[in-house]
Design a protein around this motif. Structure first.
Motif, short mmCIF file in Angstrom:
data_model
loop_
_atom_site.label_atom_id
_atom_site.label_comp_id
_atom_site.label_asym_id
_atom_site.label_seq_id
_atom_site.Cartn_x
_atom_site.Cartn_y
_atom_site.Cartn_z
N ASN A 15 -1.32 -26.33 -14.75
CA ASN A 15 -2.66 -25.74 -14.77
C ASN A 15 -2.81 -24.69 -13.67
O ASN A 15 -3.83 -24.61 -13.02
CB ASN A 15 -3.70 -26.85 -14.59
N GLY A 16 -1.77 -23.89 -13.46
CA GLY A 16 -1.87 -22.87 -12.42
C GLY A 16 -0.54 -22.70 -11.71
O GLY A 16 0.38 -23.51 -11.87
N PRO A 56 -8.73 -31.28 -17.14
CA PRO A 56 -8.74 -29.89 -16.63
C PRO A 56 -8.00 -28.93 -17.56
O PRO A 56 -8.44 -27.80 -17.78
CB PRO A 56 -8.03 -30.01 -15.27
N ILE A 57 -6.88 -29.40 -18.12
CA ILE A 57 -6.09 -28.56 -19.02
C ILE A 57 -6.84 -28.33 -20.33
O ILE A 57 -6.86 -27.22 -20.86
CB ILE A 57 -4.70 -29.20 -19.25
N GLN A 60 -9.64 -25.78 -19.48
CA GLN A 60 -9.12 -24.44 -19.17
C GLN A 60 -8.52 -23.77 -20.40
O GLN A 60 -8.68 -22.56 -20.60
CB GLN A 60 -8.07 -24.55 -18.06
N SER A 61 -7.85 -24.56 -21.24
CA SER A 61 -7.25 -23.97 -22.45
C SER A 61 -8.34 -23.47 -23.40
O SER A 61 -8.21 -22.43 -24.03
CB SER A 61 -6.34 -24.98 -23.16
N LYS A 63 -11.29 -22.37 -22.45
CA LYS A 63 -11.80 -21.13 -21.85
C LYS A 63 -10.93 -19.94 -22.21
O LYS A 63 -11.41 -18.82 -22.37
CB LYS A 63 -11.85 -21.26 -20.32
N GLU A 64 -9.62 -20.16 -22.29
CA GLU A 64 -8.68 -19.06 -22.54
C GLU A 64 -8.39 -18.86 -24.03
O GLU A 64 -7.55 -18.03 -24.39
CB GLU A 64 -7.39 -19.29 -21.77
N TYR A 71 -1.23 -23.61 -23.91
CA TYR A 71 -1.57 -23.40 -22.50
C TYR A 71 -0.51 -24.02 -21.58
O TYR A 71 -0.01 -23.37 -20.65
CB TYR A 71 -2.95 -24.00 -22.23
N SER A 332 -9.49 -21.59 -4.80
CA SER A 332 -10.80 -21.01 -5.11
C SER A 332 -11.27 -20.05 -4.01
O SER A 332 -12.00 -19.10 -4.26
CB SER A 332 -11.84 -22.11 -5.32
#
Length: 551
Positions: A15-16, A56-57, A60-61, A63-64, A71, A332
Protein backbone atom coordinates in the motif's frame (compact mmCIF):
# COMPACT_ATOMS: atom_id res chain seq x y z
CA UNK A 1 25.96 -24.09 13.03
CA UNK A 2 22.84 -25.71 11.53
CA UNK A 3 23.48 -26.26 7.84
CA UNK A 4 19.91 -25.28 6.87
CA UNK A 5 18.11 -21.98 7.45
CA UNK A 6 14.96 -20.15 6.39
CA UNK A 7 15.02 -16.39 6.86
CA UNK A 8 11.95 -14.15 6.70
CA UNK A 9 11.24 -10.46 7.33
CA UNK A 10 8.01 -8.81 8.39
CA UNK A 11 6.00 -8.56 5.20
CA UNK A 12 5.84 -5.18 3.42
CA UNK A 13 2.28 -3.90 3.19
CA UNK A 14 1.28 -3.54 -0.49
CA UNK A 15 0.00 0.00 0.00
CA UNK A 16 2.81 2.41 -0.79
CA UNK A 17 6.51 2.68 -1.41
CA UNK A 18 9.31 1.26 0.70
CA UNK A 19 11.15 3.95 2.67
CA UNK A 20 14.32 3.98 4.78
CA UNK A 21 12.40 3.13 7.96
CA UNK A 22 11.22 -0.15 6.45
CA UNK A 23 14.64 -1.46 5.44
CA UNK A 24 16.61 -0.49 8.55
CA UNK A 25 15.20 -2.90 11.12
CA UNK A 26 14.11 -5.91 9.09
CA UNK A 27 15.16 -6.35 5.45
CA UNK A 28 18.77 -5.18 5.64
CA UNK A 29 19.71 -7.17 8.79
CA UNK A 30 18.00 -10.23 7.29
CA UNK A 31 19.86 -9.84 4.00
CA UNK A 32 23.24 -9.37 5.70
CA UNK A 33 22.61 -12.44 7.87
CA UNK A 34 21.52 -14.59 4.91
CA UNK A 35 24.63 -13.69 2.94
CA UNK A 36 26.79 -14.55 5.97
CA UNK A 37 25.05 -17.92 6.44
CA UNK A 38 25.53 -18.79 2.77
CA UNK A 39 29.24 -17.91 3.01
CA UNK A 40 29.40 -20.44 5.84
CA UNK A 41 28.03 -23.21 3.67
CA UNK A 42 24.52 -23.06 5.12
CA UNK A 43 21.70 -23.91 2.72
CA UNK A 44 19.92 -20.67 3.56
CA UNK A 45 16.87 -19.24 1.83
CA UNK A 46 15.53 -15.74 2.35
CA UNK A 47 11.82 -15.64 1.48
CA UNK A 48 9.34 -12.81 1.70
CA UNK A 49 5.96 -11.72 0.31
CA UNK A 50 3.86 -8.62 -0.06
CA UNK A 51 1.07 -8.34 2.53
CA UNK A 52 -1.90 -7.88 0.20
CA UNK A 53 -5.07 -7.87 2.28
CA UNK A 54 -6.97 -5.48 4.53
CA UNK A 55 -9.25 -2.46 4.56
CA UNK A 56 -6.63 0.22 3.70
CA UNK A 57 -5.93 -1.55 0.40
CA UNK A 58 -9.64 -1.97 -0.31
CA UNK A 59 -10.27 1.76 0.20
CA UNK A 60 -7.16 2.97 -1.64
CA UNK A 61 -7.82 0.73 -4.64
CA UNK A 62 -11.39 2.13 -4.84
CA UNK A 63 -9.98 5.68 -4.82
CA UNK A 64 -7.66 4.82 -7.71
CA UNK A 65 -10.36 3.05 -9.72
CA UNK A 66 -8.56 -0.30 -9.57
CA UNK A 67 -9.54 -3.70 -8.28
CA UNK A 68 -7.71 -4.63 -5.05
CA UNK A 69 -5.89 -7.37 -7.00
CA UNK A 70 -4.64 -4.85 -9.60
CA UNK A 71 -3.62 -2.42 -6.88
CA UNK A 72 -1.55 -4.93 -4.88
CA UNK A 73 0.03 -6.35 -8.04
CA UNK A 74 1.42 -2.87 -8.75
CA UNK A 75 2.95 -2.55 -5.28
CA UNK A 76 4.25 -6.12 -5.19
CA UNK A 77 6.23 -5.42 -8.38
CA UNK A 78 7.38 -1.98 -7.26
CA UNK A 79 8.48 -3.21 -3.81
CA UNK A 80 10.46 -6.05 -5.33
CA UNK A 81 12.18 -3.65 -7.75
CA UNK A 82 13.10 -1.26 -4.92
CA UNK A 83 14.43 -4.06 -2.72
CA UNK A 84 16.46 -5.45 -5.63
CA UNK A 85 17.98 -2.01 -6.33
CA UNK A 86 19.09 -1.97 -2.68
CA UNK A 87 20.65 -5.44 -3.14
CA UNK A 88 18.18 -7.15 -0.83
CA UNK A 89 18.67 -10.57 -2.36
CA UNK A 90 15.49 -12.56 -1.75
CA UNK A 91 15.59 -16.16 -2.89
CA UNK A 92 11.85 -15.83 -3.41
CA UNK A 93 9.38 -12.93 -3.14
CA UNK A 94 5.70 -13.89 -3.32
CA UNK A 95 2.35 -12.55 -2.03
CA UNK A 96 -0.21 -13.29 0.68
CA UNK A 97 -2.97 -13.24 -1.96
CA UNK A 98 -1.40 -16.25 -3.69
CA UNK A 99 -3.60 -19.34 -4.12
CA UNK A 100 -1.05 -21.29 -2.09
CA UNK A 101 -1.30 -18.94 0.90
CA UNK A 102 -5.10 -18.75 0.77
CA UNK A 103 -5.33 -22.55 0.76
CA UNK A 104 -2.73 -22.87 3.53
CA UNK A 105 -4.44 -20.29 5.78
CA UNK A 106 -7.81 -21.97 5.36
CA UNK A 107 -6.24 -25.35 6.11
CA UNK A 108 -4.62 -24.03 9.31
CA UNK A 109 -7.94 -22.53 10.39
CA UNK A 110 -9.74 -25.85 9.84
CA UNK A 111 -7.12 -27.70 11.91
CA UNK A 112 -7.36 -25.13 14.72
CA UNK A 113 -11.14 -25.34 14.59
CA UNK A 114 -11.15 -29.17 14.63
CA UNK A 115 -8.77 -29.08 17.62
CA UNK A 116 -11.21 -26.87 19.56
CA UNK A 117 -9.10 -23.69 19.50
CA UNK A 118 -11.71 -21.57 17.65
CA UNK A 119 -15.11 -20.33 18.75
CA UNK A 120 -17.82 -18.10 17.29
CA UNK A 121 -19.12 -15.15 19.25
CA UNK A 122 -21.49 -12.28 18.71
CA UNK A 123 -19.62 -9.06 19.36
CA UNK A 124 -20.28 -5.38 19.34
CA UNK A 125 -18.11 -3.69 16.73
CA UNK A 126 -17.52 -0.11 15.74
CA UNK A 127 -19.67 0.98 12.83
CA UNK A 128 -19.44 4.33 11.04
CA UNK A 129 -22.87 5.67 10.13
CA UNK A 130 -21.22 8.35 8.03
CA UNK A 131 -19.22 5.89 5.90
CA UNK A 132 -21.81 3.10 6.20
CA UNK A 133 -19.37 0.34 7.13
CA UNK A 134 -17.99 -1.71 9.98
CA UNK A 135 -14.62 -0.27 10.96
CA UNK A 136 -11.75 -2.73 11.13
CA UNK A 137 -8.82 -1.91 13.41
CA UNK A 138 -6.87 0.54 11.29
CA UNK A 139 -9.99 2.63 10.87
CA UNK A 140 -10.51 3.26 14.55
CA UNK A 141 -8.12 5.52 16.44
CA UNK A 142 -8.14 6.60 20.06
CA UNK A 143 -6.15 6.40 23.29
CA UNK A 144 -4.44 3.23 24.50
CA UNK A 145 -6.14 1.80 27.63
CA UNK A 146 -2.77 0.61 28.99
CA UNK A 147 -0.33 3.51 28.57
CA UNK A 148 -2.85 6.27 27.62
CA UNK A 149 -0.91 7.19 24.46
CA UNK A 150 -3.16 9.15 22.10
CA UNK A 151 -3.79 8.69 18.37
CA UNK A 152 -3.27 4.91 18.41
CA UNK A 153 -4.89 2.25 16.23
CA UNK A 154 -7.39 -0.01 17.93
CA UNK A 155 -5.36 -3.16 17.16
CA UNK A 156 -1.91 -1.99 18.22
CA UNK A 157 -0.45 0.68 20.46
CA UNK A 158 2.79 1.82 18.84
CA UNK A 159 3.82 3.42 22.12
CA UNK A 160 3.74 0.38 24.47
CA UNK A 161 3.47 -2.41 21.89
CA UNK A 162 0.34 -3.97 23.36
CA UNK A 163 -2.89 -4.90 21.61
CA UNK A 164 -5.68 -2.95 23.35
CA UNK A 165 -8.78 -4.84 24.45
CA UNK A 166 -10.82 -1.71 23.75
CA UNK A 167 -9.56 1.66 22.63
CA UNK A 168 -10.53 4.80 24.63
CA UNK A 169 -12.37 7.72 22.94
CA UNK A 170 -12.64 6.02 19.51
CA UNK A 171 -12.92 7.98 16.26
CA UNK A 172 -13.39 6.83 12.67
CA UNK A 173 -10.07 7.52 10.97
CA UNK A 174 -11.84 8.17 7.66
CA UNK A 175 -14.17 10.97 8.78
CA UNK A 176 -13.09 11.56 12.42
CA UNK A 177 -16.67 11.03 13.66
CA UNK A 178 -17.27 8.89 16.77
CA UNK A 179 -18.51 5.48 15.56
CA UNK A 180 -21.56 3.70 16.93
CA UNK A 181 -21.57 0.08 18.05
CA UNK A 182 -23.39 -2.64 16.13
CA UNK A 183 -23.71 -6.40 16.53
CA UNK A 184 -21.79 -8.81 14.29
CA UNK A 185 -20.47 -12.37 14.63
CA UNK A 186 -16.74 -13.05 14.62
CA UNK A 187 -14.47 -16.04 15.09
CA UNK A 188 -11.97 -16.08 17.95
CA UNK A 189 -8.74 -17.97 18.58
CA UNK A 190 -8.31 -19.18 22.17
CA UNK A 191 -5.01 -17.44 22.81
CA UNK A 192 -5.48 -17.48 26.59
CA UNK A 193 -5.29 -21.32 26.53
CA UNK A 194 -1.69 -21.16 25.32
CA UNK A 195 -0.11 -19.10 28.13
CA UNK A 196 1.68 -22.04 29.73
CA UNK A 197 3.02 -23.46 26.45
CA UNK A 198 4.15 -20.03 25.27
CA UNK A 199 5.92 -19.41 28.56
CA UNK A 200 7.72 -22.76 28.30
CA UNK A 201 8.78 -22.05 24.72
CA UNK A 202 10.11 -18.61 25.73
CA UNK A 203 12.03 -20.12 28.66
CA UNK A 204 13.62 -22.83 26.54
CA UNK A 205 14.56 -20.73 23.50
CA UNK A 206 18.04 -19.37 24.26
CA UNK A 207 18.31 -17.39 21.03
CA UNK A 208 15.59 -14.83 21.78
CA UNK A 209 16.58 -11.43 23.16
CA UNK A 210 16.38 -11.51 26.95
CA UNK A 211 14.76 -8.07 27.33
CA UNK A 212 12.04 -8.92 24.80
CA UNK A 213 11.37 -12.30 26.41
CA UNK A 214 11.05 -10.63 29.79
CA UNK A 215 8.24 -8.26 28.89
CA UNK A 216 6.43 -10.87 26.77
CA UNK A 217 6.50 -13.13 29.85
CA UNK A 218 4.99 -10.24 31.82
CA UNK A 219 2.20 -9.93 29.24
CA UNK A 220 1.47 -13.64 29.68
CA UNK A 221 1.45 -13.31 33.48
CA UNK A 222 -0.93 -10.34 33.35
CA UNK A 223 -3.36 -12.49 31.34
CA UNK A 224 -3.74 -13.04 27.60
CA UNK A 225 -7.02 -12.27 25.86
CA UNK A 226 -8.58 -14.36 23.10
CA UNK A 227 -7.93 -13.06 19.63
CA UNK A 228 -10.57 -11.87 17.18
CA UNK A 229 -9.39 -13.36 13.88
CA UNK A 230 -12.12 -12.28 11.42
CA UNK A 231 -13.27 -9.01 9.86
CA UNK A 232 -16.41 -7.87 8.04
CA UNK A 233 -14.93 -6.97 4.67
CA UNK A 234 -14.63 -8.67 1.27
CA UNK A 235 -10.89 -8.33 0.56
CA UNK A 236 -8.99 -11.06 2.37
CA UNK A 237 -8.78 -14.82 2.84
CA UNK A 238 -12.41 -16.05 2.99
CA UNK A 239 -13.44 -17.90 6.16
CA UNK A 240 -13.97 -21.51 4.96
CA UNK A 241 -17.29 -22.17 6.68
CA UNK A 242 -20.49 -22.90 4.75
CA UNK A 243 -22.93 -20.03 4.74
CA UNK A 244 -20.39 -17.42 5.91
CA UNK A 245 -20.24 -14.47 3.50
CA UNK A 246 -18.28 -11.20 3.38
CA UNK A 247 -16.14 -12.30 6.27
CA UNK A 248 -12.40 -12.73 5.92
CA UNK A 249 -9.47 -13.42 8.21
CA UNK A 250 -7.77 -10.56 9.99
CA UNK A 251 -4.53 -9.69 8.18
CA UNK A 252 -2.42 -10.77 11.13
CA UNK A 253 -3.99 -14.22 11.04
CA UNK A 254 -2.95 -14.84 7.46
CA UNK A 255 0.17 -12.78 6.83
CA UNK A 256 2.70 -14.62 8.98
CA UNK A 257 1.33 -17.96 7.76
CA UNK A 258 2.68 -16.68 4.42
CA UNK A 259 6.19 -17.16 5.85
CA UNK A 260 5.47 -20.89 5.76
CA UNK A 261 3.34 -21.08 2.59
CA UNK A 262 5.88 -19.00 0.62
CA UNK A 263 8.79 -21.15 1.83
CA UNK A 264 6.87 -24.34 0.97
CA UNK A 265 5.99 -23.05 -2.52
CA UNK A 266 9.60 -22.08 -3.22
CA UNK A 267 11.17 -25.27 -1.82
CA UNK A 268 8.64 -27.68 -3.33
CA UNK A 269 9.09 -26.02 -6.74
CA UNK A 270 12.83 -26.66 -6.37
CA UNK A 271 12.15 -30.35 -5.76
CA UNK A 272 12.91 -30.08 -2.02
CA UNK A 273 10.40 -31.38 0.53
CA UNK A 274 9.40 -28.01 1.98
CA UNK A 275 7.85 -29.29 5.19
CA UNK A 276 10.83 -31.50 6.02
CA UNK A 277 13.23 -28.66 5.26
CA UNK A 278 11.29 -26.18 7.43
CA UNK A 279 11.32 -28.55 10.39
CA UNK A 280 15.04 -29.33 10.14
CA UNK A 281 16.21 -25.73 9.49
CA UNK A 282 16.94 -22.81 11.77
CA UNK A 283 13.99 -20.42 11.39
CA UNK A 284 14.67 -16.67 11.55
CA UNK A 285 11.92 -14.01 11.62
CA UNK A 286 13.40 -10.48 11.43
CA UNK A 287 11.00 -7.86 12.82
CA UNK A 288 10.67 -4.34 14.19
CA UNK A 289 9.72 -3.83 17.82
CA UNK A 290 6.15 -2.74 16.99
CA UNK A 291 5.10 -6.31 16.10
CA UNK A 292 6.56 -8.24 19.03
CA UNK A 293 3.08 -9.15 20.34
CA UNK A 294 2.18 -10.82 17.04
CA UNK A 295 5.45 -12.72 16.61
CA UNK A 296 6.02 -13.79 20.21
CA UNK A 297 2.39 -14.66 21.04
CA UNK A 298 0.00 -15.04 18.08
CA UNK A 299 2.43 -16.70 15.68
CA UNK A 300 3.85 -19.36 18.05
CA UNK A 301 0.41 -20.05 19.59
CA UNK A 302 -1.05 -20.80 16.16
CA UNK A 303 1.79 -23.20 15.40
CA UNK A 304 1.35 -24.83 18.80
CA UNK A 305 -2.38 -25.10 18.04
CA UNK A 306 -1.66 -27.35 15.05
CA UNK A 307 0.72 -29.49 17.17
CA UNK A 308 3.87 -27.74 15.92
CA UNK A 309 3.35 -29.28 12.49
CA UNK A 310 5.68 -26.45 11.42
CA UNK A 311 8.36 -25.64 13.95
CA UNK A 312 8.38 -22.43 15.94
CA UNK A 313 11.06 -19.80 15.22
CA UNK A 314 14.56 -20.22 16.60
CA UNK A 315 15.45 -16.55 16.19
CA UNK A 316 13.24 -13.43 16.16
CA UNK A 317 15.81 -10.61 15.80
CA UNK A 318 13.95 -7.51 16.96
CA UNK A 319 15.17 -3.98 16.34
CA UNK A 320 13.97 -0.45 16.98
CA UNK A 321 12.42 2.12 14.67
CA UNK A 322 14.28 4.54 12.46
CA UNK A 323 13.70 8.23 13.03
CA UNK A 324 14.72 10.84 10.47
CA UNK A 325 16.67 13.90 11.61
CA UNK A 326 15.50 12.94 15.16
CA UNK A 327 11.80 13.08 14.18
CA UNK A 328 9.30 10.28 13.65
CA UNK A 329 8.97 9.24 10.01
CA UNK A 330 5.64 10.34 8.53
CA UNK A 331 4.57 9.95 4.92
CA UNK A 332 1.60 12.28 5.36
CA UNK A 333 3.92 15.06 6.58
CA UNK A 334 6.49 14.30 3.86
CA UNK A 335 8.98 13.47 6.60
CA UNK A 336 10.45 10.38 4.99
CA UNK A 337 12.88 9.35 2.28
CA UNK A 338 11.71 6.73 -0.20
CA UNK A 339 14.23 3.97 -0.89
CA UNK A 340 13.99 4.55 -4.65
CA UNK A 341 14.58 8.27 -4.11
CA UNK A 342 17.65 7.68 -1.93
CA UNK A 343 19.18 5.31 -4.48
CA UNK A 344 18.97 8.08 -7.07
CA UNK A 345 21.30 10.11 -4.82
CA UNK A 346 23.86 7.50 -3.69
CA UNK A 347 24.89 3.89 -4.30
CA UNK A 348 23.09 1.22 -2.28
CA UNK A 349 26.29 0.35 -0.39
CA UNK A 350 26.46 3.85 1.16
CA UNK A 351 23.05 3.35 2.73
CA UNK A 352 23.70 -0.28 3.67
CA UNK A 353 26.96 0.72 5.36
CA UNK A 354 25.38 3.59 7.25
CA UNK A 355 22.24 1.79 8.42
CA UNK A 356 24.15 -1.23 9.72
CA UNK A 357 26.67 1.07 11.46
CA UNK A 358 23.98 2.86 13.48
CA UNK A 359 21.73 -0.13 14.16
CA UNK A 360 22.44 -2.11 17.37
CA UNK A 361 20.93 -5.51 18.12
CA UNK A 362 18.37 -4.04 20.48
CA UNK A 363 15.01 -2.31 20.51
CA UNK A 364 16.61 1.11 20.82
CA UNK A 365 15.46 3.46 18.09
CA UNK A 366 18.07 4.61 15.61
CA UNK A 367 18.27 7.93 13.83
CA UNK A 368 19.11 8.70 10.22
CA UNK A 369 20.93 12.01 10.24
CA UNK A 370 22.18 13.52 6.99
CA UNK A 371 25.25 15.15 8.62
CA UNK A 372 26.21 11.94 10.42
CA UNK A 373 25.73 10.02 7.16
CA UNK A 374 28.11 12.43 5.41
CA UNK A 375 30.76 12.09 8.12
CA UNK A 376 30.61 8.30 8.29
CA UNK A 377 30.72 7.78 4.53
CA UNK A 378 33.54 10.27 3.96
CA UNK A 379 35.70 9.41 6.97
CA UNK A 380 35.00 5.69 7.48
CA UNK A 381 33.87 4.10 4.23
CA UNK A 382 36.03 6.30 1.99
CA UNK A 383 38.76 7.62 4.32
CA UNK A 384 39.40 4.24 5.94
CA UNK A 385 38.30 1.25 3.84
CA UNK A 386 38.35 2.87 0.40
CA UNK A 387 41.66 4.56 1.16
CA UNK A 388 43.41 1.35 2.23
CA UNK A 389 42.19 -0.68 -0.75
CA UNK A 390 43.22 2.06 -3.18
CA UNK A 391 46.61 2.58 -1.52
CA UNK A 392 47.51 -1.11 -1.43
CA UNK A 393 46.38 -1.93 -4.97
CA UNK A 394 47.38 1.40 -6.51
CA UNK A 395 50.90 1.17 -5.09
CA UNK A 396 51.29 -2.44 -6.26
CA UNK A 397 50.27 -1.42 -9.78
CA UNK A 398 52.65 1.51 -9.79
CA UNK A 399 55.71 -0.01 -8.11
CA UNK A 400 55.43 -3.65 -9.20
CA UNK A 401 53.36 -3.41 -12.41
CA UNK A 402 50.51 -5.08 -10.53
CA UNK A 403 52.49 -8.28 -9.90
CA UNK A 404 52.54 -9.50 -6.29
CA UNK A 405 56.17 -9.73 -5.15
CA UNK A 406 57.79 -12.57 -3.21
CA UNK A 407 57.60 -11.71 0.50
CA UNK A 408 60.85 -11.72 2.39
CA UNK A 409 61.25 -12.91 5.95
CA UNK A 410 58.57 -11.54 8.28
CA UNK A 411 59.70 -9.18 10.99
CA UNK A 412 57.78 -8.88 14.25
CA UNK A 413 55.28 -6.39 12.80
CA UNK A 414 54.67 -8.56 9.71
CA UNK A 415 53.97 -11.61 11.89
CA UNK A 416 51.54 -9.53 13.93
CA UNK A 417 49.60 -8.43 10.84
CA UNK A 418 49.59 -11.99 9.48
CA UNK A 419 47.92 -13.02 12.73
CA UNK A 420 45.31 -10.26 12.23
CA UNK A 421 44.38 -11.84 8.89
CA UNK A 422 44.28 -15.33 10.39
CA UNK A 423 41.91 -14.32 13.20
CA UNK A 424 39.58 -12.09 11.15
CA UNK A 425 37.06 -14.81 10.19
CA UNK A 426 36.52 -15.95 13.77
CA UNK A 427 36.58 -12.43 15.26
CA UNK A 428 33.91 -11.11 12.90
CA UNK A 429 32.02 -14.41 12.59
CA UNK A 430 31.38 -14.68 16.33
CA UNK A 431 29.64 -11.27 16.30
CA UNK A 432 27.64 -12.17 13.18
CA UNK A 433 26.35 -15.37 14.79
CA UNK A 434 25.18 -13.33 17.79
CA UNK A 435 23.36 -10.91 15.42
CA UNK A 436 25.58 -7.99 16.44
CA UNK A 437 25.91 -6.85 12.84
CA UNK A 438 26.94 -3.31 13.79
CA UNK A 439 29.80 -4.61 15.95
CA UNK A 440 30.86 -7.04 13.22
CA UNK A 441 31.07 -4.18 10.71
CA UNK A 442 33.00 -2.11 13.24
CA UNK A 443 35.48 -4.99 13.64
CA UNK A 444 35.99 -5.05 9.85
CA UNK A 445 36.60 -1.30 9.85
CA UNK A 446 39.13 -1.69 12.70
CA UNK A 447 40.94 -4.29 10.57
CA UNK A 448 41.07 -1.85 7.66
CA UNK A 449 42.27 0.96 9.92
CA UNK A 450 44.97 -1.29 11.36
CA UNK A 451 46.28 -2.05 7.86
CA UNK A 452 46.23 1.62 6.91
CA UNK A 453 48.52 2.23 9.88
CA UNK A 454 50.69 -0.76 8.96
CA UNK A 455 51.12 0.54 5.40
CA UNK A 456 51.98 3.99 6.76
CA UNK A 457 54.45 2.52 9.26
CA UNK A 458 56.26 0.41 6.63
CA UNK A 459 56.55 3.28 4.11
CA UNK A 460 56.89 0.98 1.07
CA UNK A 461 57.22 3.99 -1.24
CA UNK A 462 60.74 4.44 0.16
CA UNK A 463 61.61 1.02 -1.39
CA UNK A 464 63.49 -0.01 1.78
CA UNK A 465 63.87 -3.54 3.18
CA UNK A 466 60.51 -5.21 3.83
CA UNK A 467 58.71 -3.41 0.99
CA UNK A 468 57.82 -6.65 -0.84
CA UNK A 469 56.50 -8.22 2.39
CA UNK A 470 54.40 -5.16 3.15
CA UNK A 471 52.83 -5.24 -0.34
CA UNK A 472 52.25 -9.01 -0.19
CA UNK A 473 50.49 -8.81 3.20
CA UNK A 474 48.55 -5.65 2.35
CA UNK A 475 47.10 -7.08 -0.87
CA UNK A 476 46.13 -10.23 1.03
CA UNK A 477 44.43 -8.03 3.62
CA UNK A 478 42.44 -6.39 0.80
CA UNK A 479 41.27 -9.86 -0.26
CA UNK A 480 40.23 -10.60 3.35
CA UNK A 481 38.34 -7.31 3.50
CA UNK A 482 36.43 -8.11 0.30
CA UNK A 483 35.13 -11.42 1.70
CA UNK A 484 34.36 -9.97 5.14
CA UNK A 485 32.57 -6.91 3.72
CA UNK A 486 30.50 -8.84 1.17
CA UNK A 487 27.37 -9.32 3.34
CA UNK A 488 27.33 -5.61 4.17
CA UNK A 489 28.42 -3.85 0.96
CA UNK A 490 28.14 -6.51 -1.76
CA UNK A 491 28.67 -4.29 -4.83
CA UNK A 492 31.84 -2.74 -3.38
CA UNK A 493 33.12 -6.19 -2.37
CA UNK A 494 32.56 -7.41 -5.96
CA UNK A 495 34.43 -4.35 -7.23
CA UNK A 496 37.40 -5.11 -4.95
CA UNK A 497 37.37 -8.74 -6.13
CA UNK A 498 37.45 -7.59 -9.76
CA UNK A 499 40.37 -5.25 -9.05
CA UNK A 500 42.20 -8.15 -7.38
CA UNK A 501 41.55 -10.22 -10.56
CA UNK A 502 40.88 -13.36 -8.55
CA UNK A 503 39.16 -16.49 -9.86
CA UNK A 504 35.56 -17.30 -9.02
CA UNK A 505 32.87 -15.02 -7.68
CA UNK A 506 33.08 -13.17 -4.38
CA UNK A 507 29.82 -14.72 -3.15
CA UNK A 508 31.27 -18.20 -3.71
CA UNK A 509 34.18 -17.65 -1.31
CA UNK A 510 33.80 -19.36 2.04
CA UNK A 511 33.70 -17.16 5.13
CA UNK A 512 36.75 -18.81 6.73
CA UNK A 513 38.82 -18.37 3.58
CA UNK A 514 39.19 -14.67 4.44
CA UNK A 515 41.76 -15.77 7.01
CA UNK A 516 43.96 -17.47 4.40
CA UNK A 517 46.82 -15.72 2.64
CA UNK A 518 44.96 -16.45 -0.58
CA UNK A 519 47.02 -14.36 -3.01
CA UNK A 520 50.36 -15.85 -3.97
CA UNK A 521 53.41 -14.03 -5.22
CA UNK A 522 53.37 -13.75 -9.01
CA UNK A 523 49.61 -13.08 -9.15
CA UNK A 524 48.77 -10.11 -11.37
CA UNK A 525 46.16 -7.58 -10.26
CA UNK A 526 43.44 -6.05 -12.46
CA UNK A 527 42.96 -2.33 -12.88
CA UNK A 528 42.87 -0.32 -9.66
CA UNK A 529 40.42 2.55 -9.30
CA UNK A 530 38.81 4.37 -6.36
CA UNK A 531 35.83 2.50 -4.92
CA UNK A 532 33.82 5.48 -3.74
CA UNK A 533 33.08 9.15 -4.43
CA UNK A 534 32.82 11.68 -1.60
CA UNK A 535 29.49 12.89 -0.29
CA UNK A 536 29.34 16.64 -0.89
CA UNK A 537 27.83 18.85 1.82
CA UNK A 538 26.16 21.08 -0.79
CA UNK A 539 24.15 18.06 -2.00
CA UNK A 540 23.20 17.14 1.57
CA UNK A 541 21.84 20.65 2.21
CA UNK A 542 19.66 20.25 -0.87
CA UNK A 543 18.28 16.89 0.34
CA UNK A 544 17.54 18.27 3.80
CA UNK A 545 15.41 21.02 2.28
CA UNK A 546 13.26 18.45 0.49
CA UNK A 547 11.95 17.12 3.82
CA UNK A 548 8.73 18.38 5.35
CA UNK A 549 5.98 20.63 4.00
CA UNK A 550 6.68 22.15 0.61
CA UNK A 551 6.30 25.94 0.77
Amino acid sequence: MNKKAIITSALPYANGEIHLGHVASTYLPADVTTRFLKQNGVEAYYVCASDDFGTPILIQSEKEGKTPAEYVAHWNKRDYEDFSAFNIDFDYFYKTSSPENIEFVQDVFKKLNDAGHIYEQEIIQFYCNNDKKFLPDRYVKGSCPYCKAEDQYSDLCESCGRVPEEIIDPKCSLCNQPPTKEKTTHYFFKLKNFGEQLSKWLDENEHLQKDVKKYVQNWIKSGLIDWDITRDITWGVPVPIDGVKDKVFYGWFDNHLAYISTALKFLNDKGINGKEFWNSADIYHFIGKDIVYHHYLFLPAMRLGINSEYKLPDYIPTRGHLTLQAKKISKSRNWYIGLKQFLEYYPADYLRFYLVSINPYSQDDLNFDWDDFTTRINSELIGNLGNFVNRALGFTKKAFDGKIPDPGDFDEKDSEVEQKIKSLASDVGALMEQNHLDRALKKIMEFSSYFNQYFQHKEPWKKGPGTATCVYLSVNAVRSLAIAAFPFIPESAKNIWTQLALDGKINEQSWNSMSDLGISSGHILGDASPLFARVEESDIEKYKKQLGPSE
